[in-house]
Design an enzyme around this catalytic site. Sequence first.
Site, PDB file in Angstrom:
ATOM      1  N   TYR A 148      50.137  35.988  45.958  1.00  0.00           N
ATOM      2  CA  TYR A 148      48.822  35.461  45.615  1.00  0.00           C
ATOM      3  C   TYR A 148      48.479  35.768  44.160  1.00  0.00           C
ATOM      4  O   TYR A 148      47.873  34.950  43.464  1.00  0.00           O
ATOM      5  CB  TYR A 148      47.754  36.066  46.526  1.00  0.00           C
ATOM      6  CG  TYR A 148      47.676  35.462  47.903  1.00  0.00           C
ATOM      7  CD1 TYR A 148      48.797  34.938  48.527  1.00  0.00           C
ATOM      8  CD2 TYR A 148      46.482  35.421  48.603  1.00  0.00           C
ATOM      9  CE1 TYR A 148      48.729  34.399  49.797  1.00  0.00           C
ATOM     10  CE2 TYR A 148      46.394  34.881  49.876  1.00  0.00           C
ATOM     11  CZ  TYR A 148      47.531  34.381  50.469  1.00  0.00           C
ATOM     12  OH  TYR A 148      47.458  33.845  51.728  1.00  0.00           O
TER      13      TYR A 148
ATOM     14  N   HIS B 169      48.755  25.744  49.944  1.00  0.00           N
ATOM     15  CA  HIS B 169      47.408  25.320  50.321  1.00  0.00           C
ATOM     16  C   HIS B 169      46.676  24.760  49.103  1.00  0.00           C
ATOM     17  O   HIS B 169      45.531  25.107  48.818  1.00  0.00           O
ATOM     18  CB  HIS B 169      46.636  26.472  50.949  1.00  0.00           C
ATOM     19  CG  HIS B 169      47.118  26.843  52.322  1.00  0.00           C
ATOM     20  ND1 HIS B 169      46.474  26.447  53.464  1.00  0.00           N
ATOM     21  CD2 HIS B 169      48.200  27.524  52.731  1.00  0.00           C
ATOM     22  CE1 HIS B 169      47.134  26.895  54.525  1.00  0.00           C
ATOM     23  NE2 HIS B 169      48.188  27.552  54.098  1.00  0.00           N
TER      24      HIS B 169
END
Length: 328
Positions: A317, A52
């Site tokens: 992440y 993303h």
Amino acid sequence: MPYAIKPALLALTLVGLATAPARAAEPAVTANNFIELFEQLGGNHPGHRKAHARGVCAQGSFTPSPDARFADAALLSSGELPVTLRFSVGGGNPQADERAPGTRGVGLQIGDAGGPVHVFTGNNFPVFAGKDPQTFFGLLKSRMPGPDGSVDPSRAEAYVRAHPSVQANVAWQQSAGIAASYANTRYYGLHTFFYQPEGAGKTMFRWELVPLAGTRQLSADEASEQAADFLGQRLRQQVEQGDAQFRLEAVIGQPGDSVNDPSQRWPEERERVVLGQVTLHSAGGEQCVPVNFDPNRLSAGFSPSDDPVLQMRSAAYAISFARRLSGS
């Protein structure tokens, strides 16, 4: 940890896909394996998120709507809270063309250091591409170019046929439209969470972010008239017009609903509870740079399920966040 799976590359016909016979377990994968694979698929873009990569930041406020099952939650009893959001296009290319169909995502952080902080991450698809990290990793790997630099569609098709838990997501990708705006897109949390106030039973739920202006998609002709970065421009316009608001909902699970498999969708008739409203006040800027939208960062009373995909996200992440801030 979502990643765009382009229908044109998959070239699959899902009608009549047979359930594969029992197979040996997929080999274990690590968060580092995912980061490396994302770079192989989307390129290495130092200073950007590994998945993303293209997106736009926004800020706003969250106005809670307490419900009896969540009445003791600090998140819903602290009054209006600040919100930081990041809307994005799936994939690792920070220059991805926003006129293409496919994955759109959101990271939503409610609160700040002065009060409860809760992070939500979601995508515009209602089911994840695999029951566990190994299956998702295998699907992405099946799209890797061969020695000649081209992707073999039959390889991806064979993988999908052999792994039923990816089929619903691939079917969605095949029919995915072109988002008209981030503010006209519905986002699904995919994973199961629990809320349990002290001395009470657990409430099982999955969250969704529903646009108050309704969902809208563009035709191919309409999309061709837009700029490659139109989604950020459109979001800023809607914020200025006061037309960028969402309803945060909890979909209440029932016995028998999938707990740890995000590739399985709950029935549409499940009860929905409004947790509050998100209103955007500005869009653009660098406020999201220092934010790690880890979906396991939860406020008091909330807990994650044992979903292995959800658990893998924290590690992936964190690696992406550290590498982004270090410029690697």
